[in-house]
Scaffold this active site. Structure first.
Site, mmCIF file in Angstrom:
data_model
loop_
_atom_site.group_PDB
_atom_site.id
_atom_site.type_symbol
_atom_site.label_atom_id
_atom_site.label_comp_id
_atom_site.label_asym_id
_atom_site.label_seq_id
_atom_site.Cartn_x
_atom_site.Cartn_y
_atom_site.Cartn_z
ATOM 1 N N CYS A 269 27.406 76.645 -13.854
ATOM 2 C CA CYS A 269 26.305 77.126 -13.639
ATOM 3 C C CYS A 269 25.368 76.183 -12.409
ATOM 4 O O CYS A 269 25.179 75.150 -12.359
ATOM 5 C CB CYS A 269 25.105 77.001 -14.774
ATOM 6 S SG CYS A 269 23.689 77.229 -14.455
ATOM 7 N N CYS B 215 21.691 75.232 -12.922
ATOM 8 C CA CYS B 215 21.438 74.131 -13.729
ATOM 9 C C CYS B 215 22.002 72.838 -13.239
ATOM 10 O O CYS B 215 21.032 71.712 -13.093
ATOM 11 C CB CYS B 215 22.123 74.310 -15.085
ATOM 12 S SG CYS B 215 22.504 76.171 -15.600
ATOM 13 N N ASP B 216 22.938 72.708 -12.412
ATOM 14 C CA ASP B 216 23.512 71.529 -12.185
ATOM 15 C C ASP B 216 23.630 71.183 -10.646
ATOM 16 O O ASP B 216 23.955 70.124 -10.143
ATOM 17 C CB ASP B 216 24.987 71.492 -12.670
ATOM 18 C CG ASP B 216 24.779 71.519 -14.184
ATOM 19 O OD1 ASP B 216 24.016 71.083 -14.673
ATOM 20 O OD2 ASP B 216 26.062 72.166 -14.697
#
Ligand code: NAP
Length: 323
Positions: free
Chosen positions: A150, A153-154
């Protein structure tokens, strides 16, 4: 003193609670929340079990540019919140629980979460799909330490770092373009010499100076002890292997439907997608499906939302006929 472990376990287990609902929706992505909206407007007071990620996979997407009605795009998490707000406005209730087991052998259908059993007259399954793994050495050990599924997300953790992206579809390219905000260099490794992604994304990725491609190659190992330091790459045409240094590895190689708990109870195809017809009906009357749990073809927010609406409309008719 002898300990009665069974008694201790029983006393620490949550009390068994039951709730009867007319319509239970499993999953809170675009499909589930659209089903909840339509069911709420039919005054079924639907309960939505949100699962692990409110908003589903769409909530992990930074910007959604192809959902009609948002000409300038809309943030994935924001769209999920809007879906939820709209469904709740008409009486849907979102519970932050996950279905752990189901019994679809008779109505009401039983759906167990941690500490609670829902008895549902009808069910809409919208549990979506999860990203596939490469299943190569080092991948599991370094997940969260440089291996990610993701970018939204990261991506932030890779400011001014080099990252490798695996995959040649829309997800790989869209997420690579997002990663250009942070990473200094993105290398897309694809197993063929042609991308599967759509033309617009292909053009944008190929024109981006931060993105480069390695064709006809696969990652066979993720290297590093505490964090990703590199990947082993194999050229599928020559068989030649080499080590490619990188600080991160993002994997976008498709998805597997989240249907394990329905195994043996609903008809599924060989990949585990729940079989349904145009009316979103499954092999069990009263159980409907919507979104990526049944759709491996379109996988768009708009198509999932449409299926959710259709499933709820059909479930409403079913309940009228079987009340
Ligand atoms: P996808 O289209 O199935 O693409 C998966 C990619 O991973 C393919 O390029 C495939 O290679 C590669 N791959 C699969 N298994 C692999 C393995 N074991 N090792 C190496 N590579 C592997 O999946 P997706 O990109 O997640 O897209 C899924 C669906 O969502 C598509 O219908 C897509 O159009 C849609 N989507 C749309 C958007 C958008 O419209 N903006 C954004 C994201 C996703 P091959 O090409 O050789 O098969």
């Amino acid at each position: 003193m002898e300990l009665n472990l069974n008694a201790m376990r029983a006393s620490s287990a949550p009390a068994e609670k039951q709730e009867a609902v007319k319509l239970l929706v499993l999953g809170s992505g675009p499909a589930g929340l659209s089903a909840a909206l339509y069911a709420a407007r039919a005054e079924l007071n639907p309960v939505v079990l949100a699962g692990l990620q409110l908003g589903g996979q769409a909530a992990l997407t930074h910007t959604i540019e192809n959902y009609p009605g948002f000409p300038d795009g809309v943030g994935g998490p924001q769209l999920g919140e809007l879906f939820q707000k709209q469904a709740e406005r008409f009486g849907a209730r979102v519970e932050y629980e996950t279905a752990e087991s189901v019994d679809l052998s008779q109505r009401p259908f039983q759906v167990k979460t941690y500490g609670k059993t829902y008895l549902a007259d009808a069910l809409v399954i919208a549990t979506g799909a999860s990203p596939n793994h490469l299943n190569v050495p080092g991948e599991a050990e370094l997940t969260g330490r440089g291996v990610s599924y993701c970018a939204t997300c990261d991506g932030w953790f890779f400011k001014d770092k080099r990252v490798v992206v695996v995959g040649g579809g829309d997800s790989a390219l869209e997420e690579s373009l997002f990663l250009t905000r942070y990473a200094s260099e993105i290398t897309i490794i694809h197993r063929r010499d042609q991308l599967r992604a759509g033309a617009i994304l292909q053009r944008r990725a190929k024109e981006n100076p931060k993105i480069q491609f390695i064709w006809n190659s696969v990652v066979t190992e993720v290297l590093g002890s505490d964090a990703v330091q590199g990947v082993r790459i194999k050229d599928v045409q020559t068989g030649e292997e080499r080590i490619y240094p990188t600080d991160g590895l993002f994997i976008f190689i498709g998805h597997t439907p989240n249907t394990q708990i329905f195994s043996g109870q609903l008809d599924m195809d060989e990949r585990g997608y729940i079989r349904s017809n145009m009316l979103m009906e499954t092999s069990v009357p009263g159980v409907y499906v919507a979104g990526e749990v049944t759709d491996s073809t379109f996988r768009q927010v708009v198509t999932s939302a449409g299926m959710g609406a259709a499933a709820a409309i059909r479930a409403t008719h079913f309940l009228e006929e079987h009340s």
